[in-house]
Design a protein around this motif. Structure first.
Motif, short mmCIF file in Angstrom:
data_model
loop_
_atom_site.label_atom_id
_atom_site.label_comp_id
_atom_site.label_asym_id
_atom_site.label_seq_id
_atom_site.Cartn_x
_atom_site.Cartn_y
_atom_site.Cartn_z
N GLN A 417 -24.12 -47.20 -17.50
CA GLN A 417 -22.86 -46.59 -17.89
C GLN A 417 -22.87 -46.48 -19.41
O GLN A 417 -23.35 -47.36 -20.11
CB GLN A 417 -21.67 -47.42 -17.42
CG GLN A 417 -21.70 -48.88 -17.84
CD GLN A 417 -20.50 -49.64 -17.30
OE1 GLN A 417 -19.37 -49.26 -17.52
NE2 GLN A 417 -20.77 -50.73 -16.57
N HIS A 418 -22.38 -45.36 -19.89
CA HIS A 418 -22.42 -45.13 -21.33
C HIS A 418 -21.33 -44.14 -21.69
O HIS A 418 -20.93 -43.31 -20.87
CB HIS A 418 -23.78 -44.57 -21.76
CG HIS A 418 -23.95 -44.49 -23.25
ND1 HIS A 418 -24.22 -45.60 -24.02
CD2 HIS A 418 -23.85 -43.45 -24.12
CE1 HIS A 418 -24.29 -45.25 -25.29
NE2 HIS A 418 -24.06 -43.95 -25.37
N ALA A 419 -20.82 -44.26 -22.91
CA ALA A 419 -19.83 -43.32 -23.43
C ALA A 419 -20.33 -42.78 -24.75
O ALA A 419 -20.98 -43.48 -25.51
CB ALA A 419 -18.47 -44.01 -23.61
N GLY A 420 -20.00 -41.54 -25.02
CA GLY A 420 -20.39 -40.94 -26.29
C GLY A 420 -20.42 -39.43 -26.17
O GLY A 420 -20.47 -38.87 -25.07
N SER A 421 -20.40 -38.76 -27.32
CA SER A 421 -20.42 -37.29 -27.31
C SER A 421 -21.78 -36.76 -26.88
O SER A 421 -21.88 -35.67 -26.30
CB SER A 421 -20.08 -36.76 -28.71
OG SER A 421 -21.02 -37.22 -29.68
N LYS A 422 -22.83 -37.50 -27.12
CA LYS A 422 -24.18 -37.06 -26.75
C LYS A 422 -24.43 -37.24 -25.26
O LYS A 422 -25.07 -36.39 -24.61
CB LYS A 422 -25.21 -37.86 -27.56
CG LYS A 422 -26.65 -37.49 -27.28
CD LYS A 422 -27.58 -38.30 -28.16
CE LYS A 422 -29.04 -37.98 -27.87
NZ LYS A 422 -29.95 -38.79 -28.73
#
Length: 478
Positions: A417-422
């Protein structure tokens, strides 16, 4: 293939897999920091930097607003809250796993209510009020060793103490001794104190109702410890891991890193930090708290890729609405199969789908099932390179929804799980995309059940976007 480690760290709504090392990026908004110093403090700059840390490879953002320069009193709870609350609120809204680094129970309680998932307490939950806060929530807990005193007078010689990047109260002074001729102090007495404290505080939390899988331990390098003691503690990493809790390595730019590397300026200690982090990971540490996230991610991801077999299942959504669409889908699959440490397992049929998200023309879509040993952000870079190789053009004014020869969306990676614009994982719109869910039926029996088990909200068919209208046939890529 079985992976080496199935451990997880439960942090509020987030279950963080520790099958690979995780990076905790330091977001320092303390009065003495670059972001927090000066007469005016701009939380918007701190939020921007936090979002950058996510794209650089941070799995967790550790927001620290309370540490003050050596010799000064800690910030009051109100002053600290004024610094951290707007930052925590914004980062949580962006989907980040946020840790609040504080010694104040009131600040911790406030931030957890705003959505912070971890309380990182430098005083090791010795404050009963802090214990009560975590007992009433489901957040993760970092217990740090700091007993506000030296670990003893057993060191055989005086050592040169370089300035620490995170100053604490004055370092203890010890008498010289000429009776011993050992380079380092005895490990047993030091580790009895460190491991004893960490174990006692973990049991205190569990007696208060905190589940074992929420607890992480940190030996607290640099906090009232001499460099020799910190080296002894780092060499005992495997022993601390054997206590059964996730271990946080928080050596970034600390004084003992300078002592062993010969680097005086804390800002120049990042290469030394990488080396010690790799040693810690090799001995079982799985969370790394660092200032230089981009550099640490490059070092740790490279080390992990060549030292561990860690193959994971993933799904890449492919779409084309320009030119020979099937040809572009086929070539994209072939290029994905050529990505290092990655292979294509199977590919769905190509499907004609309704335009969605502002796209003007029907799209040919497919889904590729892959196995990969790359970090998701590294894999995403390779997928963007596939798009470039197939001459995709991007118009900033069309926000990614314009015509494209190929679109490669990394929709899901096992245990990630990850969050970010990329990159956001799982893809935030995965559960509403008919043009992904229907092709996935070619690859598994029940993708809706699979995704729901992975924590993805899947909407009913009539509520989805980009509905499938025709089967365009098999993609012959091999």
């Amino acid at each position: 293939m079985l992976r080496e480690n199935y451990a997880t760290w439960q942090c509020g709504k987030h279950e963080l897999s520790l099958a690979r090392p995780r990076i905790m990026g330091i977001l320092d908004v303390t009065p003495g920091s670059a972001l927090g110093g000066g007469e005016t403090y701009d939380p918007d700059k701190a939020v921007k930097r936090g979002l950058e840390l996510l794209d650089e490879g941070a799995d967790i953002i550790d927001v620290d607003g309370g540490t003050t320069p050596s010799g000064e009193d800690p910030l009051s709870p109100d002053a600290e809250a004024a610094r951290v609350v707007p930052v925590v609120r914004a980062l949580v809204a962006a989907g980040a796993i946020v840790s609040i680094n504080t010694r104040h129970a009131s600040v911790a309680k406030m931030c957890v209510r705003l959505g912070a998932s971890i309380i990182n307490d430098v005083t090791g939950f010795t404050d009963p009020d802090m214990v009560q806060v975590v007992s009433e929530t489901d957040c993760g807990c970092v217990i740090m060793h700091w007993e506000h005193k030296g670990l003893g007078t057993h060191v055989s010689r005086r050592v040169v103490q370089l300035d620490d990047s995170r100053p604490t109260r004055s370092q203890p002074q010890r008498a010289l001794s000429s009776q011993h001729r050992f380079t380092l102090p005895d490990e047993a007495s030091i580790m009895r104190q460190v491991m004893g404290f960490l174990g006692d505080q973990a049991r205190t939390l569990m007696r208060a109702g905190v589940n074992h899988d929420r607890i992480c331990i940190d030996p607290g390098p640099g906090f009232d410890k001499f460099p020799d003691e910190d080296v002894v503690i780092q060499r005992a990493t495997r022993s601390m891991v054997s206590m059964g809790y996730p271990l946080l390595c928080s050596v970034s730019r600390k004084g003992f890193v300078g002592a062993v590397s010969g680097v005086q300026d804390d800002a120049d200690r990042d290469p030394g930090t990488y080396g010690i982090c790799i040693s810690s990971v090799a001995n079982g540490a799985r969370i790394l708290r660092v200032h230089d996230v981009a550099g640490a991610a490059q070092a740790i991801n490279s080390y992990w890729a060549v030292s561990h077999k860690d193959s994971r299942q993933g799904f890449v959504s492919l779409g084309s609405n320009v030119g020979d669409r099937i040809k572009y889908l086929t070539r994209a699959v072939q290029l994905i199969d050529d990505i290092p440490l990655t292979c294509v397992v199977s590919v769905s049929h190509a499907y004609e789908t309704e335009p969605a998200y502002g796209i003007a023309t029907p799209v040919a879509n497919a889904v590729a099932e892959i196995r990969t040993e790359l970090h998701p952000l590294v894999l995403m870079d390779h997928l963007l390179a596939v798009e470039d190789a197939l001459d995709r053009t991007r118009n900033p004014e069309e926000a990614g929804h314009g015509p494209r020869t190929i679109d490669c969306d990394l929709a899901y990676v096992e245990g990630e799980q990850h969050a970010g614009s990329k990159l956001t994982l799982p893809h935030p719109r995965l559960g509403e995309r008919d043009y992904v869910l229907v092709p996935m039926e070619d690859l598994m029996h029940d993708p809706v059940r699979f995704l729901k088990h992975a924590g993805v909200d899947v909407v009913d068919s009539e509520q989805r976007v980009g509905h499938v209208t025709a089967d365009l046939g098999e993609i012959l890529w091999e």
